[in-house]
Design an enzyme around this catalytic site. Structure first.
Site, short mmCIF file in Angstrom:
data_model
loop_
_atom_site.label_atom_id
_atom_site.label_comp_id
_atom_site.label_asym_id
_atom_site.label_seq_id
_atom_site.Cartn_x
_atom_site.Cartn_y
_atom_site.Cartn_z
N GLN A 1 1.02 -1.44 -0.10
CA GLN A 1 0.00 0.23 -0.09
C GLN A 1 0.80 1.12 0.11
OE1 GLN A 1 -1.87 0.62 3.92
NE2 GLN A 1 -3.28 1.89 3.17
N SER B 1 1.10 6.36 2.48
CA SER B 1 1.83 7.60 3.56
C SER B 1 3.27 8.09 2.65
CB SER B 1 2.33 6.93 4.65
OG SER B 1 1.26 6.37 5.41
N SER C 1 4.68 -1.26 4.28
CA SER C 1 4.75 -2.73 4.86
C SER C 1 4.81 -3.62 3.44
CB SER C 1 3.93 -3.11 5.46
OG SER C 1 3.56 -2.26 6.64
N GLU D 1 -9.22 -1.30 5.57
CA GLU D 1 -8.03 -1.51 6.47
C GLU D 1 -8.33 -1.66 7.92
OE1 GLU D 1 -5.05 1.51 5.97
OE2 GLU D 1 -3.42 0.33 7.01
N GLU E 1 -5.47 8.73 17.86
CA GLU E 1 -5.98 10.03 17.91
C GLU E 1 -6.85 10.26 16.67
OE1 GLU E 1 -2.67 9.39 18.11
OE2 GLU E 1 -2.48 9.67 20.21
C1 LIG Z 1 3.80 -0.64 11.53
C2 LIG Z 1 3.53 0.23 10.72
C3 LIG Z 1 3.01 -0.21 9.23
C4 LIG Z 1 2.85 0.87 8.33
N1 LIG Z 1 2.41 0.38 6.91
C5 LIG Z 1 2.10 1.17 6.25
C6 LIG Z 1 1.93 0.97 4.77
O1 LIG Z 1 2.04 -0.21 4.27
N2 LIG Z 1 1.40 1.86 3.82
C7 LIG Z 1 1.38 3.17 4.08
O2 LIG Z 1 1.04 4.00 3.27
N3 LIG Z 1 1.59 3.58 5.44
C8 LIG Z 1 1.97 2.76 6.42
N4 LIG Z 1 2.15 3.01 7.61
C9 LIG Z 1 2.20 4.35 7.93
C10 LIG Z 1 0.90 4.97 8.81
O3 LIG Z 1 -0.19 5.04 8.24
C11 LIG Z 1 1.27 6.52 9.28
O4 LIG Z 1 2.37 6.27 10.05
C12 LIG Z 1 -0.05 6.93 10.01
O5 LIG Z 1 -0.85 7.28 8.83
C13 LIG Z 1 0.74 8.25 10.66
O6 LIG Z 1 1.30 9.15 9.79
P1 LIG Z 1 2.65 9.65 10.43
O7 LIG Z 1 3.58 8.59 10.78
O8 LIG Z 1 2.87 10.78 9.25
O9 LIG Z 1 2.29 10.73 11.77
P2 LIG Z 1 1.75 12.01 11.75
O10 LIG Z 1 0.34 12.14 10.82
O11 LIG Z 1 2.64 13.00 11.43
O12 LIG Z 1 1.16 12.19 13.09
C14 LIG Z 1 1.93 12.40 14.46
C15 LIG Z 1 1.14 12.49 15.54
O13 LIG Z 1 0.26 13.40 15.40
C16 LIG Z 1 -0.93 13.13 16.01
N5 LIG Z 1 -1.88 13.78 15.07
C17 LIG Z 1 -1.82 14.07 13.75
N6 LIG Z 1 -3.00 14.91 13.24
C18 LIG Z 1 -3.83 14.95 14.31
C19 LIG Z 1 -5.12 15.46 14.35
N7 LIG Z 1 -5.84 16.07 13.62
N8 LIG Z 1 -5.66 15.07 15.70
C20 LIG Z 1 -5.07 14.78 16.56
N9 LIG Z 1 -3.83 14.28 16.44
C21 LIG Z 1 -3.09 14.16 15.32
C22 LIG Z 1 -1.02 11.47 15.35
O14 LIG Z 1 -1.85 10.85 16.04
C23 LIG Z 1 0.35 11.23 15.78
O15 LIG Z 1 0.49 10.85 17.18
C24 LIG Z 1 2.75 2.14 8.65
C25 LIG Z 1 2.84 2.58 9.98
C26 LIG Z 1 3.32 1.82 10.74
C27 LIG Z 1 3.67 1.96 12.26
#
Ligand SMILES: Cc1cc2nc3c(=O)[nH]c(=O)nc-3n(C[C@H](O)[C@H](O)[C@H](O)COP(=O)(O)OP(=O)(O)OC[C@H]3O[C@@H](n4cnc5c(N)ncnc54)[C@H](O)[C@@H]3O)c2cc1C
Length: 396
Positions: free
Chosen positions: A115, A118, A150, A233, A366
């Site tokens: 997928q 991100s 992933s 998902e 969140e």
């Molecule tokens: C084990 C694992 C596997 C993954 N696999 C995939 C994959 O296969 N494909 C893929 O595309 N992605 C994948 N991801 C990515 C995952 O979808 C993102 O990490 C996730 O959506 C959060 O985005 P970010 O890491 O950019 O954090 P951010 O969006 O930058 O968030 C940082 C912090 O701010 C908080 N926050 C952000 N916006 C808000 C809001 N509006 N209100 C309250 N709090 C908020 C979040 O909750 C978090 O605590 C994976 C992640 C992990 C950990």
């Protein structure tokens, strides 16, 4: 409309299928392909696409009968993204040709999917994504970077969301594609996690050409298509049907029973609180999958995924407490690139570390609470000052 095939008919079909395809002597892949062609793969899919158009709650009947006969499975842990996310999106938005091409090898485990959603600047705010796709004749030319992908190292295909129109607000200018991960210009680099393994990757796309025939949904409607993937998902991560006291809570209960020395009333109280919460989550997930018989999952899946993440972290935390210093011995910190994620078959330390990611992957806790607040409870939404601003004018 009542199903045209009764439970009795279904059991007979499975019985006849097993009589014609002895699991003990039939080649594994031949068996799985034949099961798909007989409509006994995912029963709620339409005839001709691995199903019989039955309600989803009939699936356990088939799984039980095939398991009892010692039939091979399709390795669901390895192809979870394909089964849980790509397939329902292809089913909802794909052309007949696309469904015929992708669904059978996906279900049989011949082709792994990943997928590509991100990006470094677009996680929770996925609609901010910047990977550009520009039309060039019958193709699209794609440039950008994806992250946390992933199983990209195993994948033959990816579901990919791109920006095709930067002049309109961010939710409107996206288009959804299926990308061939073996195409020139696709570079996959491992990202090592807290567990020591690299289950996910960063993926660089440089002048990658995607034929327009691999587009899912209309140009500019990528957000709508992506919503189908994301809703599925959350159900795939948090809504799996499982027997009572299985999975993480089963491991914890076993640890409790086997460690007489550490038992006391306070720990027992915490164990029982988690046991009851796990059982409530399991039954809620079961009810959710029964409701899905009516159509695509809704925002309720967010609650199941939230509960799954919270419980996994609490359960694995208590497991470490019960095991004391023994639990601090981490089994293996070798950099590996696993092809499955298995909580139960691993060490307590792995479970504790890996479950940290549960409240991030598939939407952070969140964000899921925001969705539940707005779309399930009807509370006032977050203020979104950027919703009418063209994507190209957003601060980055
Ligand atoms: C084990 C694992 C596997 C993954 N696999 C995939 C994959 O296969 N494909 C893929 O595309 N992605 C994948 N991801 C990515 C995952 O979808 C993102 O990490 C996730 O959506 C959060 O985005 P970010 O890491 O950019 O954090 P951010 O969006 O930058 O968030 C940082 C912090 O701010 C908080 N926050 C952000 N916006 C808000 C809001 N509006 N209100 C309250 N709090 C908020 C979040 O909750 C978090 O605590 C994976 C992640 C992990 C950990």
């Amino acid at each position: 409309m009542p199903p045209l095939i009764t439970q009795h008919d279904l059991e007979n079909r499975i019985h006849d299928f097993l009589a014609a395809h002895d699991p003990g002597s039939t080649d594994r892949l031949d068996f799985l392909r034949a099961r798909f062609d007989a409509g006994l793969a995912w029963l709620h899919y339409p005839p001709g696409l691995g199903g019989l158009g039955l309600p989803r709650d009939r699936q356990p009947i088939a799984e039980k009968a095939f398991a009892a006969a010692g039939a091979p499975d399709n390795g669901p842990r390895r192809i979870g993204i394909g089964l849980g996310m790509a397939a329902p999106t292809i089913l909802a938005f794909g052309s007949d040709e696309q469904k015929q091409r992708w669904l059978r090898p996906l279900w049989c485990g011949e082709e792994v999917w990943c997928q590509l959603f991100s990006e470094p600047g677009a996680g929770s705010d996925l609609a901010a994504l910047a990977t550009r796709a520009v039309r060039d004749g019958d193709d699209w030319v794609v440039n950008g970077q994806k992250v946390w992908t992933s199983m990209a190292h195993e994948a033959r295909w990816a579901i990919l969301v791109t920006r095709t129109d930067p002049d309109v607000p961010k939710h409107q200018g996206m288009t959804y594609f299926v990308l061939d991960m073996t195409a020139p210009g696709v570079e996959v680099r491992p990202l090592r996690q807290i567990t020591g393994e690299a289950e996910f990757n960063e993926v660089f796309l440089t002048d990658v050409r995607i034929p327009d025939s691999q587009r899912l949904g209309a140009v500019g409607e990528g957000w709508k298509v992506a919503q189908t993937t994301l809703m599925n998902e959350r159900v795939a991560i948090g809504g799996g049907a499982s027997p009572r006291e299985s999975g993480m809570i089963g491991v914890l209960a076993k640890t409790w029973r086997e460690n007489e020395k550490v038992r006391d009333a306070a720990l027992h109280d915490r164990l029982m609180t988690l046991w009851v919460a796990a059982e409530a989550a399991r039954l809620t997930a079961q009810r959710l999958s029964a409701q899905l018989a009516a159509g695509q999952p809704g925002p309720e899946g967010s609650a199941a995924k939230y509960a799954f993440a919270t419980l996994n972290q609490q359960i694995s935390g208590l497991e470490l407490e019960l095991l004391g210093e023994e639990a601090l011995r981490y089994d293996d910190w070798t950099m590996r690139r696993p092809d499955t994620v298995d909580f139960v078959g691993r060490s307590p330390g792995y479970r504790y570390l890996r479950s940290k990611g549960n409240s991030i992957e598939g939407g952070t806790s969140e964000i899921l609470l925001n969705i539940i607040a707005e779309r399930v409870l009807g509370l006032p939404g977050e203020i979104r000052a950027d919703k009418d601003v063209a994507w190209k004018d957003l601060p980055r």
